[in-house]
Design a protein around this motif. Structure first.
Motif, PDB file in Angstrom:
ATOM      1  N   SER A 142      -4.748  -1.430   5.514  1.00  0.00           N
ATOM      2  CA  SER A 142      -4.479  -0.203   4.769  1.00  0.00           C
ATOM      3  C   SER A 142      -4.399  -0.459   3.274  1.00  0.00           C
ATOM      4  O   SER A 142      -4.811   0.378   2.468  1.00  0.00           O
ATOM      5  N   VAL A 143      -3.863  -1.623   2.904  1.00  0.00           N
ATOM      6  CA  VAL A 143      -3.842  -1.994   1.485  1.00  0.00           C
ATOM      7  C   VAL A 143      -5.263  -2.302   1.006  1.00  0.00           C
ATOM      8  O   VAL A 143      -5.687  -1.859  -0.063  1.00  0.00           O
ATOM      9  N   LYS A 144      -6.007  -3.050   1.808  1.00  0.00           N
ATOM     10  CA  LYS A 144      -7.377  -3.416   1.444  1.00  0.00           C
ATOM     11  C   LYS A 144      -8.246  -2.189   1.234  1.00  0.00           C
ATOM     12  O   LYS A 144      -9.064  -2.150   0.310  1.00  0.00           O
ATOM     13  N   SER A 182      -8.094   0.157  -8.024  1.00  0.00           N
ATOM     14  CA  SER A 182      -8.089   1.573  -8.360  1.00  0.00           C
ATOM     15  C   SER A 182      -6.985   2.318  -7.637  1.00  0.00           C
ATOM     16  O   SER A 182      -6.415   3.258  -8.158  1.00  0.00           O
ATOM     17  N   ALA A 183      -6.671   1.914  -6.400  1.00  0.00           N
ATOM     18  CA  ALA A 183      -5.676   2.645  -5.613  1.00  0.00           C
ATOM     19  C   ALA A 183      -4.328   2.638  -6.301  1.00  0.00           C
ATOM     20  O   ALA A 183      -3.674   3.655  -6.407  1.00  0.00           O
ATOM     21  N   GLY A 184      -3.888   1.479  -6.760  1.00  0.00           N
ATOM     22  CA  GLY A 184      -2.589   1.384  -7.390  1.00  0.00           C
ATOM     23  C   GLY A 184      -2.490   2.256  -8.616  1.00  0.00           C
ATOM     24  O   GLY A 184      -1.501   2.932  -8.850  1.00  0.00           O
ATOM     25  N   ILE A 201       0.933  -0.065  -1.513  1.00  0.00           N
ATOM     26  CA  ILE A 201       1.794  -1.230  -1.344  1.00  0.00           C
ATOM     27  C   ILE A 201       2.461  -1.155   0.024  1.00  0.00           C
ATOM     28  O   ILE A 201       2.591  -0.055   0.590  1.00  0.00           O
ATOM     29  N   THR A 202       2.831  -2.297   0.573  1.00  0.00           N
ATOM     30  CA  THR A 202       3.593  -2.305   1.820  1.00  0.00           C
ATOM     31  C   THR A 202       4.972  -2.904   1.577  1.00  0.00           C
ATOM     32  O   THR A 202       5.119  -3.846   0.801  1.00  0.00           O
ATOM     33  N   PHE A 203       5.964  -2.339   2.228  1.00  0.00           N
ATOM     34  CA  PHE A 203       7.307  -2.906   2.301  1.00  0.00           C
ATOM     35  C   PHE A 203       7.663  -2.864   3.774  1.00  0.00           C
ATOM     36  O   PHE A 203       8.092  -1.828   4.284  1.00  0.00           O
ATOM     37  N   SER A 204       7.449  -3.972   4.481  1.00  0.00           N
ATOM     38  CA  SER A 204       7.608  -3.898   5.927  1.00  0.00           C
ATOM     39  C   SER A 204       7.936  -5.243   6.555  1.00  0.00           C
ATOM     40  O   SER A 204       7.408  -5.589   7.604  1.00  0.00           O
ATOM     41  N   ALA A 227       3.085  -6.233  -0.285  1.00  0.00           N
ATOM     42  CA  ALA A 227       1.663  -6.527  -0.423  1.00  0.00           C
ATOM     43  C   ALA A 227       0.941  -5.428  -1.192  1.00  0.00           C
ATOM     44  O   ALA A 227       1.129  -4.243  -0.922  1.00  0.00           O
ATOM     45  N   VAL A 228       0.117  -5.847  -2.154  1.00  0.00           N
ATOM     46  CA  VAL A 228      -0.763  -4.931  -2.883  1.00  0.00           C
ATOM     47  C   VAL A 228      -2.195  -5.436  -2.739  1.00  0.00           C
ATOM     48  O   VAL A 228      -2.431  -6.580  -2.346  1.00  0.00           O
ATOM     49  N   LYS A 229      -3.141  -4.594  -3.055  1.00  0.00           N
ATOM     50  CA  LYS A 229      -4.538  -4.994  -2.931  1.00  0.00           C
ATOM     51  C   LYS A 229      -4.825  -6.199  -3.825  1.00  0.00           C
ATOM     52  O   LYS A 229      -4.306  -6.303  -4.942  1.00  0.00           O
TER      53      LYS A 229
END
Length: 282
Positions: free
Chosen positions: A95-97, A31-33, A103-106, A235-237
């Protein structure tokens, strides 16, 4: 950030079409995305302490780096705005979970262990390297030279378990002293251990060391064989296939038209160019 739970796959598909990037999603999509994409904002988690991938410009204190430019370009192609959230590296997966970010870019390595919790869009071929002060470079010419040495490494990264395995395979199995591993909470902290003489070696991504070589020429040198050769992934959920597919496709298009290479070359890390893949590490 609050998000509305979206259950119907058809609704998810429609949302992406409104965002200018049509394509089907499945009912398992996070749902977050989708909820943030519906509002036109992609929330991105990062830890800005990993130059040249993501860091705060020392002159302006503004976010900059290869990952920052890459995600801004992706968002532009998806008709989205970007909202960056700065966090400690070890908080990003959670935070993604928990849907605090989309999403993370790190500079996060795709690993099988992390894939149990998140899905990755692999986009950059990273190499983990041992390094030392330039004055000590001649002491480290073969892998076993690290045995018994104090080696600083961020415990939040996949370099930490890789170093533990290196110690077992290279040192302990040969009857040599184990690596004296000094865990830290960041790559910067590991470098400080080296600078202050508490460690004789440290471990960092090669891209980070390229940046150091530009900022402080002649201070450090990479030594010994590569510790890791694992791609960085956004990373995405887990199960957010709609967002993962869109990011992968955007990278593929950027690779084809040369945009990705141009951005990576800007930061002297063009060697990391790779074909994007979802959960490519097996």
């Amino acid at each position: 950030m609050k998000s509305t739970f979206i259950k119907v796959a058809a609704t998810a598909s429609a949302i992406f079409m409104l965002a200018g990037c049509g394509g089907a999603a499945t009912s398992s999509t996070s749902s977050a995305g989708l909820s943030t994409i519906k509002s036109g904002v992609l929330t991105v988690g990062l830890s800005p302490d990993f130059p040249p991938m993501e860091y705060l410009d020392p002159k302006t204190n503004q976010l900059t780096g290869a990952d920052v430019d890459l995600v801004n370009e992706i968002a532009k192609r998806l008709n989205l705005k970007v909202e960056f959230t700065q966090q400690k590296f070890d908080q990003l997966v959670n935070s993604v979970k928990t849907e605090r970010v989309d999403i993370t870019f790190s500079g996060m390595s795709d690993t099988v262990a992390r894939q149990k919790t998140v899905d990755f869009v692999d986009y950059f071929k990273s190499v983990g390297r041992f390094y030392t002060l330039a004055a000590n470079k001649a002491k480290y010419t073969k892998a076993t030279d690290a045995c018994g040495q104090a080696v600083a490494v961020s415990s939040a990264t996949d370099y930490f378990p890789k170093l533990q395995q290196f110690s077992k395979d290279t040192c302990e199995s040969a009857g040599l002293p184990a690596v004296n591993i000094i865990p830290t909470d960041s790559g910067a902290a590991a470098r400080l251990q080296l600078d202050q003489g508490r460690a004789t070696l440290a471990i960092q991504g090669a891209e980070n060391l390229v940046y150091f070589a530009q900022q402080d020429p002649g201070k450090y040198d990479m030594v010994l064989p590569d510790l890791t050769n694992t791609p960085f992934g956004a990373a995405v959920k887990k199960g957010n296939t709609a967002l993962a597919d869109k990011v992968r496709d955007a990278f593929a298009a950027m690779n084809t038209d040369g945009t990705t290479k141009k951005i990576l070359d800007k930061y002297n890390v063009g060697y990391g160019l790779m074909a994007p893949a979802i959960n490519g590490v097996k």
